[in-house]
Enzyme design. Sequence first.
Site, PDB file in Angstrom:
ATOM      1  CD  GLU A 114      -3.293  -0.780   0.890  1.00  0.00           C
ATOM      2  OE1 GLU A 114      -3.592   0.084  -0.026  1.00  0.00           O
ATOM      3  OE2 GLU A 114      -4.355  -1.542   1.218  1.00  0.00           O
ATOM      4  CD  GLU A 134      -3.916  -7.004   2.546  1.00  0.00           C
ATOM      5  OE1 GLU A 134      -3.391  -7.689   1.514  1.00  0.00           O
ATOM      6  OE2 GLU A 134      -3.409  -5.844   2.642  1.00  0.00           O
TER       7      GLU A 134
END
Lengths: 265, 245
Positions: A114, A134
């Site tokens: 990210e 994730e």
Amino acid sequence: MYYGKNVTFEIIESIGILTLSDPPENYLPLPEFIPLPLLQDWLNNETLKGLIIRGEGRNFSAGGDLGKIFTLAGQPAGLEDVMVKGHELLRYIELMDIPVIAAINRVCFGGGLEIALACHFRVASENALLAFPEVNLNLMPGMGGTYRLPAIAGTFQSARMILGGDIVSAARAREIGLVDHIAPKDKAWEYSLELMLKMTRERPVKVIRHVMTAIRNSILLGREEAAAGEVRLFCELAADESARRKTEENNTVLTTNPASNIGND
Amino acid sequence: MTENVLEIFNGKSAGAKPQAGGVAASHGYQTLRWHTENRVGWLRIGQPPSNQMTIQFFREFSDWVDSVSDDAGLKAIIIHGNGRHFSSGADLSELLANLSNESMLENYRCFQKLEKMNVPVISAIGGVCLGSAFELALFSHFRICSDDAVIGLPETSFNLMPGIGGIGRMVTLAGKARALELILRGMTLPATEAGNLNMVDAVVPKRELKDIALTLAISLPEPFHVEFRQVYIEKYLRRKKQVQD
């Protein structure tokens, strides 16, 4: 050298170096991996020409501290609050008016990816591994990866990465546009510094910041507005350059005139 | 070169050559030559050798774009340089001496007007195509390069930045990271590299440049829809590109 919690900052040749430093994995304690005011304070330096984000030791970052995420998830509003702060931090990095490079050695997972996606450039060592894992915990990227990744790699490749949770090699990441440059094994940091210096060393700070602002405008604003902004930025630089040339001319005249006057008399 | 210069100042005789299918030419420009042949308009820019974009050029270009923008008889426009090169870009010293926000905005406006035209605009790029000249090419709908072409936005090497929309369009074509690196480093690129970065649509042998541009101009369907640009590139330019590879 400046120290924050699990992060350090230093300046080398007018380039800010932000190091995620909780080796070996450089886990991120919070989505807001450095308090935004602290980062702003460190970057509050008019001579800065660029920023490189790297990890200490072997890896870039293995991502968020998931234990903490699940603890916070139990508290109403607690998790949402830290996520929003994380978003704000990455948005700030993305919109900076100096170029930002992510120097990625080896592991760059989840929250680490990210951060890398919020940078303007991603340099990965040939042995780097990138992933959004994730989904394996029934979660999803939560700090902008779901829109930043499609913007550079397209919907199909992004869905594959995010839904599959697959680990992607540097070469594959280069193919899908996720990575901009491949560095030799474990040399992402050295390569990034060299690339940054190539882009900035001979450029005045103002030129760099104006170009970055124009790029930001071209992405954020409508074409008309961006055009007006670009013209204004261009004219500012042109006025500076015009003045510089005049001074140079005057100096030449001053140094050459006395001699020529004598000759003419 | 003498011949070319004479041709500019004596535009009438150059444009009025009788041609099958009818030729229309407009005159009175010193930095441009415009003529149409079988509904394809040819705009030759600049004065050799470098075809620098002077203030007069921008004035004439603005005048020209206004005069052709409503021409319903046109099928396509091909822009090319006068002689070996497309253009070396703006005349810097003249630009710096006469700078105003208004004049820059006006340059922007006429480039945008070109981009918004209903007919396809093709830049046929040979030799040097730098700075504002490459920005002009970026506002065209298609960019075809000869294999000797060199393109780029080197403005930052002069402590300036691209000022007529080149930044945004380069970001769109090549991506943010590539565009940023090229612009900050002030890099110029040979045609094939520019092609690999999606900044030009085809790279062709030098002597075929104008023919291929004309073939594209004639082949494009009417009415022209810029949204299908990629489809047209695949259909009409891909083969040429492969020959080059």
